[in-house]
Write an enzyme that holds these catalytic residues in place. Structure first.
Site, mmCIF file in Angstrom:
data_model
loop_
_atom_site.group_PDB
_atom_site.id
_atom_site.type_symbol
_atom_site.label_atom_id
_atom_site.label_comp_id
_atom_site.label_asym_id
_atom_site.label_seq_id
_atom_site.Cartn_x
_atom_site.Cartn_y
_atom_site.Cartn_z
ATOM 1 N N ASP A 52 0.875 -1.162 0.000
ATOM 2 C CA ASP A 52 0.000 0.000 0.000
ATOM 3 C C ASP A 52 0.921 1.224 0.000
ATOM 4 O O ASP A 52 2.118 1.088 0.279
ATOM 5 C CB ASP A 52 -0.885 -0.026 1.248
ATOM 6 C CG ASP A 52 -1.844 1.144 1.306
ATOM 7 O OD1 ASP A 52 -2.228 1.653 0.234
ATOM 8 O OD2 ASP A 52 -2.210 1.552 2.419
ATOM 9 N N ASP A 54 -0.163 4.902 1.248
ATOM 10 C CA ASP A 54 -0.397 5.804 2.375
ATOM 11 C C ASP A 54 -0.176 5.107 3.707
ATOM 12 O O ASP A 54 -0.763 4.060 3.984
ATOM 13 C CB ASP A 54 -1.825 6.357 2.311
ATOM 14 C CG ASP A 54 -2.039 7.209 1.072
ATOM 15 O OD1 ASP A 54 -1.258 8.146 0.872
ATOM 16 O OD2 ASP A 54 -2.976 6.920 0.304
ATOM 17 N N ARG A 144 -20.845 -5.407 19.247
ATOM 18 C CA ARG A 144 -20.004 -4.844 18.185
ATOM 19 C C ARG A 144 -20.588 -5.032 16.797
ATOM 20 O O ARG A 144 -20.291 -4.273 15.875
ATOM 21 C CB ARG A 144 -18.606 -5.458 18.234
ATOM 22 C CG ARG A 144 -17.731 -4.906 19.321
ATOM 23 C CD ARG A 144 -16.268 -5.136 19.011
ATOM 24 N NE ARG A 144 -15.935 -6.532 18.764
ATOM 25 C CZ ARG A 144 -15.656 -7.054 17.582
ATOM 26 N NH1 ARG A 144 -15.678 -6.309 16.499
ATOM 27 N NH2 ARG A 144 -15.348 -8.336 17.460
ATOM 28 N N ARG A 456 -5.177 -11.762 14.993
ATOM 29 C CA ARG A 456 -5.993 -12.649 14.168
ATOM 30 C C ARG A 456 -5.657 -12.563 12.680
ATOM 31 O O ARG A 456 -5.620 -13.579 11.991
ATOM 32 C CB ARG A 456 -7.478 -12.320 14.375
ATOM 33 C CG ARG A 456 -8.409 -13.256 13.634
ATOM 34 C CD ARG A 456 -9.861 -12.981 13.982
ATOM 35 N NE ARG A 456 -10.755 -13.895 13.286
ATOM 36 C CZ ARG A 456 -12.082 -13.836 13.355
ATOM 37 N NH1 ARG A 456 -12.654 -12.912 14.119
ATOM 38 N NH2 ARG A 456 -12.832 -14.693 12.686
#
Length: 560
Positions: A52, A54, A144, A456
């Site tokens: 990536d 940024d 969540r 994870r």
């Protein structure tokens, strides 16, 4: 005559005799040069390195870049009708951290663990706890998966937005012109909910990034806002020697070209004395306008960029990979096809735990490297404030001593209140070393939602991908054992299981005399029938059958 490591390891019992005890200590690189491992990864199996841009290749300076984004977003809000007083606010880097959750119902910033349990709750600049928290969160817990209500501020781009939300909530709660309500605020007969306020902030942030002057102001003063590292060309050139390198960024070509030109703007090439090379020469494939995370699913149309004008050429690109061509759009499948690679051949390096890491891992099976710039500060506190961690361990020892000779027959109740108060005080001091919201990875002994996501989804993580420079490309990144409490708190001393009271303690699972068992079974069954099942019992494996997370591929090994 010296003995090689391979010779020593032929017989493990010989190793201590051939080495002094100091040599047995595992060698570790400097903490700030380390790459940390969640799942083992053999670098020699990686055929493609993806990046990536940024906050990965281009690391923005903090707090200068966040301050710029904050100021532009406030200006945008004022331009659409928000109070002029908001222009008085300035970005405070000591308040926000990544991974916080904004409750759009009550306007609170929440720090939670992996299961949604509350660790910190702030309403504006006011930290609330105890009965006040339970009024809104009776079980100190949130759902969540209720994404309509709870928004996770997970990226480095979210930091200015996180602090701005706190500023707005605090302003509208305490300004006498407004009447504060549970779910928003009133100005006369006008009601503004925290949900509406949050959406205005989200829209303003998007406007600043895509239509506003953030990128323009950034490229006007690159030295102020972008970190430039002389080791970048060297690492990418070495990667290109052992595999293929590609760039997949959501940014458009014009902005990408200006940022990348600056990052590679050195009088020399990869090494002092070598000739300067354009940034494009360090990549086999360059892809802009990726639109991650959509990029890791169905993606978009693959088009070719006219590098002179920055505009897209009409039509869908259907040809083979060509060096020097910049592509726009496409998908992760496109990258695999153009580079001739499959999922686990690729190590993708990014900073966005959702857009870069989670989606590339779950949808493509790419190996993942998460860049966490805050890790440098986390390591500094971990090492520099070691006295606080040591005091917590000492307090645990004192606590255990008070209960040492007590069991269920004891009526004595030791007074542990002073120890508890001290534990809370030391834990608070430790949290504040990281900032007002504490560590990115924990609150006290409890890991945050962000920490659980890192463990994870990221195979590897580090403060900077430049740390790969300190490892050979043949390196095996081997994951450390993750110990459960019964393993981390129990010494490796012999325990006679025959003296234990548990009914399963004497159950021997390590070896069985199958020959004796077979004979007894035969005696019992021969009078009934001479027909037997093909296998009466399983045979103990003589070769490795368990997956030990060593990044092994058994089929490849057999072929070799």
């Amino acid at each position: 005559m010296t003995t090689s490591w391979s010779d020593r390891l032929q017989n493990a019992a010989d190793v201590p005799a051939n080495m002094d005890k100091h040599a047995l200590k595992k060698y570790r690189r400097e903490a700030y040069h380390r790459v940390f491992v969640n799942r083992s990864l053999a670098m020699e199996k990686i055929k493609c390195f993806g990046f990536d841009m940024d906050y990965t290749l281009a690391v923005y300076k903090s707090p200068e870049y966040e301050s710029l984004g904050f100021e532009l977003t406030v200006e945008r809000l004022v331009s659409i009708g928000y109070p002029q007083e908001l222009l008085s606010f300035a970005y405070d880097s000591t308040f926000p951290t990544r991974g916080l959750v904004f409750d759009t119902l009550y306007g609170n910033l929440l720090k939670v663990d992996a299961y949604g349990n509350l660790l910190v709750c702030a309403h504006g600049f006011n930290f609330i706890r105890g009965p006040e928290t339970r009024e809104q969160y009776p079980n100190k817990f949130i759902q969540r998966d209720d994404t309509e209500r709870f928004y996770i501020l997970n990226t480095l781009f979210n930091l200015p937005e996180t602090y701005l939300l706190a500023c707005l909530v605090d302003f509208f709660t305490n300004c006498p012109r407004y009447t504060s309500c549970d779910t928003g605020f009133k100005d006369g007969d006008l009601f503004m909910s925290y949900r509406s306020m949050f959406q205005d902030v989200r829209d303003a942030v998007d406007w600043v990034h895509y239509k506003g002057s953030l990128k323009e102001k950034t490229v006007e003063n690159l030295e102020k806002y972008v970190v430039k590292d002389g080791k970048l060309p060297l690492l990418l050139s070495r990667m290109k020697e052992v595999g293929k390198v590609f760039l997949a960024t959501n940014s458009d070509y014009k902005y990408t070209d200006k940022i990348m030109t600056y990052l590679f703007d050195f009088p020399h090439g990869p090494k002092p004395g070598s000739s300067h090379r354009p940034w494009q020469s360090y990549f086999d494939l360059i892809l802009v306008d990726a639109r991650k995370p959509l990029f890791f699913g169905e993606g978009t149309v693959l088009r070719q960029v006219d590098t002179k004008t920055g505009k897209l050429k009409i039509g869908t690109y259907t040809g083979p990979l060509q060096h020097g061509i910049v592509y726009s759009g496409g998908s992760s499948d496109t990258i695999c096809d153009l580079l001739g690679a499959k999922g686990k051949d690729i190590l993708y390096i990014g900073d966005h735990i959702f857009g870069d890491i989670l989606k590339s891992k779950k949808r493509q099976g790419w190996r993942t490297f998460l860049v966490i710039p805050e890790l440098a500060q986390e390591l500094h506190v971990w090492t520099d404030k070691s006295s606080l961690f040591e005091e917590l361990q000492s307090l645990d020892i004192f606590l255990a001593e008070l209960y040492k000779h007590l069991d269920s027959s004891s009526n004595e109740r030791p007074d542990i209140s002073s120890i508890q108060r001290r534990i809370k005080k030391v834990t608070h001091d430790m949290d504040m070393c990281y900032g007002m919201m504490g560590s990115l990875f924990r609150s006290g002994s409890r890991q945050t939602l962000f920490a659980s996501q890192v463990m994870r989804y990221a195979d590897l993580y580090a403060a900077s991908f430049i740390n790969l420079l300190y490892y050979p490309f043949s390196y095996l990144f081997r994951a450390a054992h993750v110990l459960m409490p019964h393993e981390s708190t129990v010494e490796h001393t012999h325990v006679d299981i025959n003296e234990m009271e548990s009914p399963l303690a004497t159950r021997n699972r390590t070896s069985v005399d199958f020959k004796d068992t077979d004979y007894k079974r035969h005696q019992l069954t021969r009078s009934i029938s001479e027909i037997k099942p093909p296998n009466l019992f399983p045979l103990a494996p003589q070769e490795i059958t368990h997956c030990h997370d060593e990044d092994d591929d058994e089929e490849e090994e057999e072929e070799e």
